[in-house]
Design a protein around this motif. Sequence first.
Motif, PDB file in Angstrom:
ATOM      1  N   MET A 158       2.309   0.798  -3.620  1.00 14.71           N
ATOM      2  CA  MET A 158       0.975   0.416  -3.161  1.00 14.71           C
ATOM      3  C   MET A 158       0.437  -0.638  -4.118  1.00 14.71           C
ATOM      4  O   MET A 158       0.439  -0.456  -5.330  1.00 14.71           O
ATOM      5  N   ARG A 159       0.005  -1.760  -3.555  1.00 15.57           N
ATOM      6  CA  ARG A 159      -0.477  -2.889  -4.362  1.00 15.57           C
ATOM      7  C   ARG A 159      -1.717  -3.497  -3.714  1.00 15.57           C
ATOM      8  O   ARG A 159      -1.945  -3.357  -2.528  1.00 15.57           O
ATOM      9  N   ALA A 160      -2.475  -4.220  -4.535  1.00 13.82           N
ATOM     10  CA  ALA A 160      -3.618  -4.970  -4.020  1.00 13.82           C
ATOM     11  C   ALA A 160      -3.093  -6.216  -3.323  1.00 13.82           C
ATOM     12  O   ALA A 160      -2.299  -6.967  -3.885  1.00 13.82           O
ATOM     13  N   PHE A 163      -5.654  -2.513  -0.272  1.00 21.09           N
ATOM     14  CA  PHE A 163      -4.368  -1.975  -0.714  1.00 21.09           C
ATOM     15  C   PHE A 163      -3.379  -1.938   0.434  1.00 21.09           C
ATOM     16  O   PHE A 163      -3.723  -1.580   1.554  1.00 21.09           O
ATOM     17  N   GLU A 164      -2.146  -2.326   0.118  1.00 21.23           N
ATOM     18  CA  GLU A 164      -1.073  -2.348   1.108  1.00 21.23           C
ATOM     19  C   GLU A 164       0.214  -1.859   0.451  1.00 21.23           C
ATOM     20  O   GLU A 164       0.351  -1.893  -0.766  1.00 21.23           O
ATOM     21  N   LYS A 213      -7.609 -11.136  -4.990  1.00 24.24           N
ATOM     22  CA  LYS A 213      -7.162  -9.784  -4.676  1.00 24.24           C
ATOM     23  C   LYS A 213      -8.245  -8.725  -4.820  1.00 24.24           C
ATOM     24  O   LYS A 213      -7.942  -7.531  -4.867  1.00 24.24           O
ATOM     25  N   SER A 214      -9.501  -9.145  -4.893  1.00 26.06           N
ATOM     26  CA  SER A 214     -10.577  -8.161  -4.964  1.00 26.06           C
ATOM     27  C   SER A 214     -11.877  -8.769  -4.448  1.00 26.06           C
ATOM     28  O   SER A 214     -11.976  -9.977  -4.244  1.00 26.06           O
TER      29      SER A 214
END
Length: 138
Positions: free
Chosen positions: A120-122, A113-114, A88-89
Amino acid sequence: MPFSFENHHNVVFGDCDPAGIVYYPNIYRWMDGTFQRFLQQYGGHAAVCEHLDAVGLGLMETHAKYRRPLTDGDALTIRMEIVEWTAKSYRLVHRGYVGDDLAFEGTEVRALFENRDGRMRAGEVTRLKSYLESHSEP
């Protein structure tokens, strides 16, 4: 495949603090600007996000080490490379040079981010990596 990019900035008096050295937040601005210019070869930040149905490619962490003062008149070259991908990064390394002298080293950890479940989350960054790979010249 490593993703890398080089950006240039001529330091001017307005970039400096009263002591005549670059005001440190400018280092972070230049690192972010280098990443944004990197994205321009893929249509820019907004186009990449639209394609991936993302809100943004934002920061989660930043860090910088200052190795040499930057002053008015310095011709700065910033070299950026995406060096690590996790679920996620992704981690970017920026190195700023005046000639062969290392002026600063910085890192950014970014996420895709979505909006999901009303927040809003990764999101998974494999979509971003695949998009960059498929749109890169061989």
